[in-house]
Design a protein around this motif. Structure first.
Motif, mmCIF file in Angstrom:
data_model
loop_
_atom_site.group_PDB
_atom_site.id
_atom_site.type_symbol
_atom_site.label_atom_id
_atom_site.label_comp_id
_atom_site.label_asym_id
_atom_site.label_seq_id
_atom_site.Cartn_x
_atom_site.Cartn_y
_atom_site.Cartn_z
ATOM 1 N N THR A 204 0.781 -1.349 0.168
ATOM 2 C CA THR A 204 0.172 -0.120 -0.066
ATOM 3 C C THR A 204 0.861 1.000 -0.085
ATOM 4 O OG1 THR A 204 -0.265 0.167 2.551
ATOM 5 C CG2 THR A 204 -1.938 -1.032 1.114
ATOM 6 N N GLY A 205 2.105 1.230 0.429
ATOM 7 C CA GLY A 205 2.845 2.181 0.432
ATOM 8 C C GLY A 205 3.589 2.679 -0.973
ATOM 9 N N ASP A 206 3.096 1.913 -1.908
ATOM 10 C CA ASP A 206 3.554 2.114 -3.293
ATOM 11 C C ASP A 206 2.255 2.605 -4.035
ATOM 12 O OD1 ASP A 206 6.437 0.866 -3.785
ATOM 13 O OD2 ASP A 206 5.318 -0.785 -2.845
ATOM 14 N N ILE A 207 1.301 2.332 -3.793
ATOM 15 C CA ILE A 207 0.100 2.947 -4.520
ATOM 16 C C ILE A 207 0.036 4.345 -4.785
ATOM 17 C CG2 ILE A 207 -2.528 3.217 -4.371
ATOM 18 C CD1 ILE A 207 -2.705 0.716 -2.872
ATOM 19 N N VAL A 212 -0.218 1.290 -10.933
ATOM 20 C CA VAL A 212 -0.192 -0.149 -11.071
ATOM 21 C C VAL A 212 -1.140 -0.637 -11.991
ATOM 22 C CG1 VAL A 212 -1.292 -2.127 -9.561
ATOM 23 C CG2 VAL A 212 0.016 -0.099 -8.387
ATOM 24 N N ASN A 213 -0.504 -1.845 -12.773
ATOM 25 C CA ASN A 213 -1.504 -2.338 -13.993
ATOM 26 C C ASN A 213 -2.221 -3.196 -13.208
ATOM 27 O OD1 ASN A 213 -2.370 -3.798 -15.955
ATOM 28 N ND2 ASN A 213 -0.631 -3.464 -17.298
ATOM 29 N N TRP A 214 -3.225 -2.930 -12.865
ATOM 30 C CA TRP A 214 -4.114 -4.193 -12.041
ATOM 31 C C TRP A 214 -4.454 -5.273 -12.705
ATOM 32 C CZ3 TRP A 214 -3.937 -4.364 -6.845
ATOM 33 C CH2 TRP A 214 -3.786 -3.317 -6.049
ATOM 34 N N SER A 215 -4.690 -5.244 -13.916
ATOM 35 C CA SER A 215 -5.103 -6.494 -14.701
ATOM 36 C C SER A 215 -4.167 -7.258 -14.906
ATOM 37 C CB SER A 215 -5.713 -6.128 -15.989
ATOM 38 O OG SER A 215 -4.845 -5.300 -16.764
ATOM 39 N N PHE A 216 -2.938 -6.969 -15.264
ATOM 40 C CA PHE A 216 -1.706 -7.776 -15.422
ATOM 41 C C PHE A 216 -1.502 -8.244 -13.831
ATOM 42 C CE2 PHE A 216 2.676 -7.834 -14.162
ATOM 43 C CZ PHE A 216 3.175 -8.884 -15.070
ATOM 44 N N LEU A 217 -1.475 -7.606 -12.921
ATOM 45 C CA LEU A 217 -0.856 -7.878 -11.536
ATOM 46 C C LEU A 217 -1.817 -8.865 -10.917
ATOM 47 C CD1 LEU A 217 1.079 -7.676 -8.983
ATOM 48 C CD2 LEU A 217 -0.248 -5.758 -8.358
ATOM 49 N N LEU A 218 -3.182 -8.919 -11.072
ATOM 50 C CA LEU A 218 -4.050 -9.695 -10.668
ATOM 51 C C LEU A 218 -3.983 -11.182 -11.592
ATOM 52 C CD1 LEU A 218 -7.381 -7.519 -9.881
ATOM 53 C CD2 LEU A 218 -5.899 -8.559 -8.434
ATOM 54 N N ILE A 219 -3.694 -11.242 -12.680
ATOM 55 C CA ILE A 219 -3.664 -12.252 -13.565
ATOM 56 C C ILE A 219 -2.453 -13.081 -13.038
ATOM 57 C CG2 ILE A 219 -2.996 -13.176 -16.073
ATOM 58 C CD1 ILE A 219 -4.856 -10.838 -16.971
ATOM 59 N N PHE A 220 -1.153 -12.414 -13.030
ATOM 60 C CA PHE A 220 -0.057 -12.945 -12.682
ATOM 61 C C PHE A 220 -0.159 -13.584 -11.420
ATOM 62 C CE2 PHE A 220 4.396 -13.181 -10.710
ATOM 63 C CZ PHE A 220 5.064 -13.255 -12.204
ATOM 64 N N THR A 221 -0.834 -12.808 -10.275
ATOM 65 C CA THR A 221 -1.006 -13.460 -9.006
ATOM 66 C C THR A 221 -1.857 -14.581 -8.846
ATOM 67 O OG1 THR A 221 -0.689 -11.204 -8.037
ATOM 68 C CG2 THR A 221 -1.705 -12.808 -6.529
ATOM 69 N N PHE A 222 -3.030 -14.592 -9.665
ATOM 70 C CA PHE A 222 -3.781 -15.793 -9.780
ATOM 71 C C PHE A 222 -3.244 -16.937 -10.281
ATOM 72 C CE2 PHE A 222 -6.992 -18.256 -12.397
ATOM 73 C CZ PHE A 222 -8.007 -18.521 -11.193
#
Length: 265
Positions: A204-207, A212-222
């Motif tokens: 959260t300190g980075d937000i 943040v490319n949320w679509s990429f990050l959530l796919i990678f995390t999933f």
């Protein structure tokens, strides 16, 4: 989608499989995969890594909570100072680091190079821990827990986690066993909750500072989390301890490669 991007997503799956098989270590590969395969800026990659590592660790932590293996008092005694330092490091220290640290002849040490060099050294230390496989099983003594030293260790690990986006499980587990005096099995389980708290709140300190490319990050995390469940399934047939040394040598080669690439490329 390019070949390197495809390999990057396979890398996310591999991270999860390693976590599922040996219970840790896989997250050390997150930043190199993001930087070298998916060509993400190192500073952004360390931020993304915090989210991936935090979400992946949370999956394991929830499983351990259900089994009653988590020592909550120790977890929060460690996590509160650590997460405070991680957040402050991501929010203020990392943005304050100048883009060019110094120049020697034709070599320019940039912020990105410095982060990757520090990360490579962390990989080398992590690989040593995995290769030597020093047992902590009988390390718990009858002495009282040293919470002052535990807090100091938490602050140090908080800085490391904040700078490079790695969970630091190979540092946290010995601290819990040797300083908090809890059995190794509970230390491993408790470390996952600590890593999840540190990484997700630290992210959260980075937000504010990072787009943040949320679509990429959530796919990678999933994909990484899917890998964890696959690794857990494979662990029924493959002994994770037998793989730990081999993975340690792989991390050693990766860390050496990063050092060479950043210094001589």
């Amino acid at each position: 989608m390019s070949l390197t991007e495809i390999l990057g997503y396979f890398g996310a799956l591999f991270i999860g499989i390693v976590l599922g098989l040996i219970g840790g270590g896989g997250s050390i590969l997150t930043v190199p995969i993001l930087v070298y395969l998916l060509t993400i800026n190192p500073v952004t990659a360390t931020a993304y890594s915090l989210f991936v590592v935090g979400a992946s660790s949370l999956v394991g932590a929830i499983k351990n909570m259900q089994k009653g293996l988590v020592d909550y008092k120790t977890a929060f005694s460690f996590a509160i100072p650590a997460v405070t330092v991680v957040f402050l490091t991501r929010r203020f220290l990392v943005p304050a680091i100048p883009n060019v640290l110094w120049t020697i002849d034709d070599f320019e040490l940039t912020k990105n190079i410095a982060i990757m060099l520090f990360f490579a050294l962390l990989m080398l230390f992590s690989s040593y821990s995995m290769i030597t496989s020093q047992s902590l099983t009988n390390a718990v003594s009858q002495k009282r827990p040293s919470y002052k030293l535990l807090v100091l260790q938490a602050v140090i690990i908080g800085v490391v986690t904040g700078l490079v986006g790695a969970g630091g499980g190979f540092l946290i587990i010995p601290a819990l066993v040797l300083l908090a005096k809890i059995p190794i099995k509970r230390a491993v389980a408790t470390s996952l909750l600590i890593i999840a708290i540190n990484s997700l709140i630290g992210f959260t300190g980075d937000i504010i500072n990072t787009s943040v490319n949320w679509s990429f990050l959530l796919i990678f995390t999933f994909i990484s989390i899917l890998g964890i469940f696959l690794g857990m399934y494979l662990s029924n047939y493959i002994a994770g301890k037998n793989l730990k040394k081999g993975f340690g040598w792989f991390v050693l080669l990766m860390g050496s490669y990063i050092l060479f690439k950043e210094l001589f490329n």
